[in-house]
Design an enzyme around this catalytic site. Structure first.
Site, PDB file in Angstrom:
ATOM      1  N   THR B  11       0.832  -1.121   0.161  1.00  0.00           N
ATOM      2  CA  THR B  11      -0.133  -0.010  -0.054  1.00  0.00           C
ATOM      3  C   THR B  11       0.383   1.549  -0.310  1.00  0.00           C
ATOM      4  O   THR B  11       0.371   1.857  -0.631  1.00  0.00           O
ATOM      5  CB  THR B  11      -0.815   0.101   1.386  1.00  0.00           C
ATOM      6  N   ILE B  12       2.020   0.993   0.836  1.00  0.00           N
ATOM      7  CA  ILE B  12       2.863   2.820   0.733  1.00  0.00           C
ATOM      8  C   ILE B  12       3.617   2.937   0.242  1.00  0.00           C
ATOM      9  O   ILE B  12       3.372   3.498  -0.417  1.00  0.00           O
ATOM     10  CB  ILE B  12       3.260   2.435   2.340  1.00  0.00           C
ATOM     11  N   CYS B 140      -0.401   7.864   9.699  1.00  0.00           N
ATOM     12  CA  CYS B 140      -1.722   8.078   8.987  1.00  0.00           C
ATOM     13  C   CYS B 140      -2.238   9.536   9.715  1.00  0.00           C
ATOM     14  O   CYS B 140      -2.204  10.409   9.471  1.00  0.00           O
ATOM     15  CB  CYS B 140      -2.485   7.092   7.918  1.00  0.00           C
ATOM     16  N   ASN B 141      -2.630   8.899  10.964  1.00  0.00           N
ATOM     17  CA  ASN B 141      -3.518   9.361  11.512  1.00  0.00           C
ATOM     18  C   ASN B 141      -2.753  10.560  13.398  1.00  0.00           C
ATOM     19  O   ASN B 141      -2.424  12.067  12.419  1.00  0.00           O
ATOM     20  CB  ASN B 141      -4.532   9.091  12.909  1.00  0.00           C
ATOM     21  N   HIS B 194      -2.438   7.188  19.641  1.00  0.00           N
ATOM     22  CA  HIS B 194      -2.081   8.243  18.635  1.00  0.00           C
ATOM     23  C   HIS B 194      -1.631   9.465  19.759  1.00  0.00           C
ATOM     24  O   HIS B 194      -0.488  10.290  19.002  1.00  0.00           O
ATOM     25  CB  HIS B 194      -3.282   8.416  17.833  1.00  0.00           C
ATOM     26  N   HIS B 220      -9.805   7.608   7.696  1.00  0.00           N
ATOM     27  CA  HIS B 220     -10.610   7.957   8.664  1.00  0.00           C
ATOM     28  C   HIS B 220     -11.138   9.049   8.658  1.00  0.00           C
ATOM     29  O   HIS B 220     -10.791   9.837   7.984  1.00  0.00           O
ATOM     30  CB  HIS B 220      -8.929   7.216   9.897  1.00  0.00           C
TER      31      HIS B 220
END
Lengths: 335, 335
Positions: B11-12, B140-141, B194, B220
């Site tokens: 994916t990345i 990502c978050n 997070h 998200h």
């Protein structure tokens, strides 16, 4: 015995009818419905007198082989209290009808607060409904918030509430609702209506709420932050919450990690329709960071207002106080 | 030209490879993969030299008719910088390999922060990576939070951050992920990881985060509260955020009410793979209540770290400063 008529026999109405029937001091005067679907058949099987809510559809019931007892006005006239469980907005239309018969009425949280003399949550403001003719039981989410905030406020004082309500897109029976595979800010503007609605119960509370909608049907999920006026230990707060009869504090060892297992748990407990009348609050999530309290709670949108409707009936037409009414309701339902 | 090797082409990795190839000052030295699936075929079609990441599976590539350039160690030796885009935990296992070749490496946010000398976000701490051999681009978050918090902190000061992260259950390609029709507090305990991860970027920031998981795959969604040290108008804050190159402020009149239309918008813009590299922040949601800032932002988990990886390469191996690097990356990608 308090004679309770129930106008509207859908998600809320059918549950309120069963809950009223279970009370030692109440009886179901009858239920009213607009159309003869499976719920109408089941109402008759349960022995409830079935009234027709819309005159020009009354013929549909005998055509479907379902016996009726008359028009809804007869039910209103024959009831000590009517619980209006019609779709949002219809309750306001029905208001003049209840007033014409001088029958006190209880409305649901989908109605605007202005429909009633008082907005109601049994734990927070039972007494306010005693002399009211029109009482509105606040919505499922506002009920869940009020039950949580009342004891926190009493014990610790509240400086500010910030809550994100991640809402189910629709109920399991609502096949036309969405979203599918999406997460919606809903509404996009802040605050959502829930904060102002909580203010109908606690007028001076500082609260901001944010709403979302997700592809799930079982329950709502609240992410809660409350800045308290004091800084108790998390264990103390947990004890206070565990002592609330309509908060089910989920023990860590139950192995319940979401709303699916919660509903499964309710079914295994033998709850009618798998209902969860209480706030379902994860004990492990109760956290204090300075004066900031946090937790997660799940709210069963189809049923958490049901015991509140029963208490509202008693607040209007009975002579019990809040503690007595809540205890009676809980005992009859098995909470 | 900076020669960039990419270890891991999922994916990345595949997105980083394309982004690196688009830069004027970088070239893709090659990509490494464990197995010959559809992504391996596409890597070759794009002209990337394909290295084998696992020795005992190297034979599978020629057996599937896919040409390879050698073992991953050759790629590491031949690269000025390696971007490790392997699954969480594998990056840490690869660390000694990169060190043995004296090749600086960039890891992804799924790795523990201890894998690297520094955790990285281009907007917040570009310079910190200049002398580092091991740099971790935060998840990502955390990237989405850092991009939002950096300008708020600079402009208004931050007293406290409270954020609820409603996370997609899995990516569209992850057919074995859940939940289906559920809302999970995830983790049930507070804070989620997070908040502490944001502290790897802003060590002294007071932040509490709560996580959930829902049945969605596209993006998200963050429900954000920031108590600022000052109380600007919402319009001022909105202007500040609109001025950030990696925040896409969604105008009210776009008619985008969720992540589905957002992805549709990205596709219509011709974005590769429908990627949304920026924080997607609803302008209408930007709200001030006293010193409390609120907003909703959506984060594309598959792509928002891609420009950050490119900037991390330049921070390590180039001589541009943050503003120059971000501008070059954005320009090459079309942000």
């Amino acid at each position: 015995m308090i004679r309770v008529g129930i106008n509207g026999y859908g998600t809320i109405g059918k549950r309120v009818a069963d809950a009223v029937a279970a009370q030692p001091d109440m009886t179901v005067a009858g239920v009213a419905k607009t159309s003869p679907n499976f719920e109408a058949t089941q109402a008759r099987k349960r022995g409830f007198d079935l009234y027709t809510a819309v005159e020009d559809r009354a013929d549909q019931f005998p055509a479907a082989g379902i016996e009726t007892a008359g028009p809804v006005d007869d039910l209103i006239a024959d009831s000590d209290v009517v619980v209006d469980a019609t779709p949002s907005g219809v309750g306001a239309e029905n208001r003049s009808r209840y007033a014409a018969h001088d029958t006190p009425a209880i409305y649901q949280g989908g109605e605007d607060a202005s429909v009633a003399d008082v907005s109601f949550n049994a734990r927070a403001n039972f007494e306010a409904a005693a002399d009211a003719d029109h009482v509105r039981v606040v919505s499922c989410n506002t009920t869940g918030l009020s039950r949580l905030l009342a004891p926190l406020r009493e014990q610790y004082g509240i400086e500010k509430v910030r809550a994100t309500l991640v809402r189910r897109g629709g109920d399991p029976g609502q096949t036309d609702r969405g979203p599918i595979n999406d997460i919606l800010p809903d509404p996009i503007t802040i605050p959502s209506h829930h904060g102002p609605d909580v203010n109908t119960i606690f007028p001076d509370l500082d609260i901001d709420t944010l709403g979302m909608k997700v592809p799930a049907t079982l329950m709502h999920m609240h992410s809660i932050n409350v800045t308290l006026e004091r800084d108790p230990d998390a264990a103390d707060v947990r004890d206070v919450l565990a002592g609330q009869s309509r908060i089910m504090l989920l023990d860590d060892d139950l192995g319940i990690d979401g709303t699916g297992p919660l509903k499964e748990y309710a079914q295994d407990m033998g709850r009618p329709r798998g209902d969860l009348w209480e706030n379902c609050l994860w004990g492990e999530s109760v956290t204090m960071d300075g004066r900031d309290f946090y937790c997660f709670q799940a709210i069963h949108q189809e049923s958490d207002v049901v015991p509140e409707n029963v208490d509202a009936v008693r607040a209007i037409a009975g002579d019990a106080d809040a503690a007595e009414s809540i205890a009676t309701t809980n005992d009859a339902l098995g909470i």
